[in-house]
Design a protein around this motif. Structure first.
Motif, mmCIF file in Angstrom:
data_model
loop_
_atom_site.group_PDB
_atom_site.id
_atom_site.type_symbol
_atom_site.label_atom_id
_atom_site.label_comp_id
_atom_site.label_asym_id
_atom_site.label_seq_id
_atom_site.Cartn_x
_atom_site.Cartn_y
_atom_site.Cartn_z
ATOM 1 N N PRO A 79 -2.968 -33.686 7.919
ATOM 2 C CA PRO A 79 -2.878 -32.913 6.674
ATOM 3 C C PRO A 79 -4.276 -32.583 6.138
ATOM 4 O O PRO A 79 -5.074 -33.477 5.851
ATOM 5 N N LEU A 80 -4.563 -31.311 6.028
ATOM 6 C CA LEU A 80 -5.804 -30.850 5.420
ATOM 7 C C LEU A 80 -5.453 -29.972 4.224
ATOM 8 O O LEU A 80 -4.288 -29.626 4.013
ATOM 9 N N GLU A 81 -6.433 -29.613 3.450
ATOM 10 C CA GLU A 81 -6.172 -28.824 2.245
ATOM 11 C C GLU A 81 -5.576 -27.466 2.613
ATOM 12 O O GLU A 81 -6.191 -26.658 3.304
ATOM 13 N N GLY A 82 -4.355 -27.228 2.168
ATOM 14 C CA GLY A 82 -3.706 -25.943 2.358
ATOM 15 C C GLY A 82 -3.132 -25.697 3.733
ATOM 16 O O GLY A 82 -2.591 -24.620 3.999
ATOM 17 N N ARG A 83 -3.204 -26.688 4.638
ATOM 18 C CA ARG A 83 -2.692 -26.482 5.986
ATOM 19 C C ARG A 83 -2.558 -27.821 6.690
ATOM 20 O O ARG A 83 -3.084 -28.833 6.221
ATOM 21 N N ASN B 278 -13.819 -24.804 10.514
ATOM 22 C CA ASN B 278 -13.432 -25.663 9.392
ATOM 23 C C ASN B 278 -12.365 -26.675 9.811
ATOM 24 O O ASN B 278 -12.404 -27.845 9.398
ATOM 25 N N ASP B 279 -11.404 -26.224 10.622
ATOM 26 C CA ASP B 279 -10.371 -27.143 11.106
ATOM 27 C C ASP B 279 -10.998 -28.275 11.911
ATOM 28 O O ASP B 279 -10.670 -29.452 11.719
ATOM 29 N N ALA B 280 -11.899 -27.913 12.822
ATOM 30 C CA ALA B 280 -12.559 -28.912 13.657
ATOM 31 C C ALA B 280 -13.329 -29.915 12.808
ATOM 32 O O ALA B 280 -13.201 -31.136 12.975
ATOM 33 N N TYR B 281 -14.117 -29.400 11.890
ATOM 34 C CA TYR B 281 -14.970 -30.238 11.052
ATOM 35 C C TYR B 281 -14.142 -31.171 10.164
ATOM 36 O O TYR B 281 -14.422 -32.377 10.060
ATOM 37 N N GLU B 282 -13.111 -30.627 9.562
ATOM 38 C CA GLU B 282 -12.320 -31.418 8.617
ATOM 39 C C GLU B 282 -11.414 -32.424 9.311
ATOM 40 O O GLU B 282 -11.102 -33.475 8.742
ATOM 41 N N VAL B 283 -10.991 -32.137 10.549
ATOM 42 C CA VAL B 283 -10.246 -33.137 11.315
ATOM 43 C C VAL B 283 -11.153 -34.333 11.611
ATOM 44 O O VAL B 283 -10.737 -35.495 11.501
ATOM 45 N N ILE B 284 -12.399 -34.064 11.966
ATOM 46 C CA ILE B 284 -13.349 -35.158 12.197
ATOM 47 C C ILE B 284 -13.509 -35.978 10.916
ATOM 48 O O ILE B 284 -13.471 -37.218 10.944
ATOM 49 N N GLN B 285 -13.681 -35.298 9.792
ATOM 50 C CA GLN B 285 -13.803 -36.008 8.517
ATOM 51 C C GLN B 285 -12.565 -36.853 8.220
ATOM 52 O O GLN B 285 -12.675 -37.980 7.719
ATOM 53 N N PHE B 286 -11.396 -36.315 8.520
ATOM 54 C CA PHE B 286 -10.152 -37.053 8.282
ATOM 55 C C PHE B 286 -10.158 -38.375 9.054
ATOM 56 O O PHE B 286 -9.813 -39.430 8.509
ATOM 57 N N PHE B 287 -10.545 -38.326 10.309
ATOM 58 C CA PHE B 287 -10.557 -39.546 11.118
ATOM 59 C C PHE B 287 -11.614 -40.519 10.621
ATOM 60 O O PHE B 287 -11.381 -41.736 10.586
#
Length: 305
Positions: free
Chosen positions: A36-40, A106-115
């Motif tokens: 789950p990321l912001e808006g998607r 952004n998807d790539a970067y934020e998935v890394i941040q999520f983990f």
């Protein structure tokens, strides 16, 4: 009809829909998860290391930012995870059929941040690796640049297979085969307008020294018979000139995308180029694949990632 829809005709649209459906259904050896990321929400396939506090490798598939999916490289990602005992996360970033740059990045970067933020997941947060093929290598490289700009985390190593790191130069000037030029131009047009294509986050080849972590290592796999070999060599030269620790291997006799295909049943894949099928038949595809993977693993271990 908007510009994006106009660039994707009915036949291509059906092909993309079929590929997305297959990506969701094919069996995988990792764990399918929805991040789950912001808006998607972003799908990933997660391959866990067999022990705690091991490195983590985020992989990004190829396909010109338009094709592919996080499940198609299952065998390759599973191989990386098991041979190196590392965590691997295959990221299903949004394609340009849905939205343009910077969506995929952004998807790539934020998935890394999520983990990184999820303390329930055990891995060594000081040993983050980005890994990509072709357009996925572009994302893997751009993530490391964005990480330097923002300072949220650092990438210890990037592994790039035949990287597509220059979106600004026309495919006509790169020596692409005439029957491929129109498709490459479509990839570029969908990904970013011409005015943005020299942005290092779009085309990492144009990044300046200050945008790289001097302690980051890089492993580059190029293919001898690939139109992108020249820009890959230019990227190696640039990173080496910036003082980064770069190791390179040129896969003899192979063409673009050979590594991903070497892990698949190429005779059953209608999209697989005939030259790669021939390489599979004569045994060279899998022999070179094993040499490449041994090279990647040895470079990984040499740097104690």
């Amino acid at each position: 009809m908007n510009k994006r829809s106009a660039l994707i005709d009915e036949q291509l649209g059906k092909r993309l829909t079929k590929m997305e459906e297959l990506n969701r259904k094919i069996p995988v050896q990792g764990e399918r998860q929805i991040i789950p990321l912001e808006g998607r929400s972003i799908p990933v396939v997660f391959y866990r290391a067999s022990s705690a506090n091991r490195p983590i490798c985020f992989t990004f598939h190829g396909g010109g930012f338009l094709f592919g999916g996080c499940a198609f490289d299952d065998a390759m990602n599973h191989s990386i995870s098991t041979h190196m005992n590392v965590n691997v996360v295959s990221v299903g970033y949004r394609k340009t059929s849905e939205c343009a740059f910077p969506c995929a990045l952004n998807d790539a970067y934020e998935v890394i941040q999520f983990f990184i933020r999820n303390q329930d997941i055990s891995f060594n947060r000081e040993k983050i690796v980005t890994y990509g093929s072709s357009a996925g290598a572009n994302i893997a490289a751009a993530v490391s640049i964005l990480a330097v700009r923002r300072g949220d985390f650092r990438v210890a190593m990037q592994i790039l297979n035949y990287p597509y790191v220059d979106v600004a130069t026309s495919p006509r000037d790169k020596g692409h085969a005439p029957d491929r030029i129109e498709m490459i131009e479509l990839f570029n047009d969908l990904y970013a307008p011409e005015s943005e294509r020299r942005d290092p986050l779009v085309s990492p080849l144009y990044a300046e020294k200050k945008e790289y972590d001097s302690n980051m290592a890089a492993v580059m796999i190029l293919a001898e018979n690939d139109e992108l070999r020249v820009e890959g060599e230019l990227y190696v030269e640039k990173l080496s000139g910036y003082g980064l620790d770069v190791s390179t291997m040129v896969a003899a006799g192979q063409m673009h995308a050979f590594l991903e295909y070497s892990f698949r049943e190429v005779e059953k894949d209608p999209a697989c180029p005939e030259a790669i099928k021939e390489a599979a038949r004569d045994g060279s595809l899998h022999r070179v694949r094993d040499e490449v993977m041994d090279f990647i693993f040895s470079e990984w271990e040499k740097r104690n990632i």
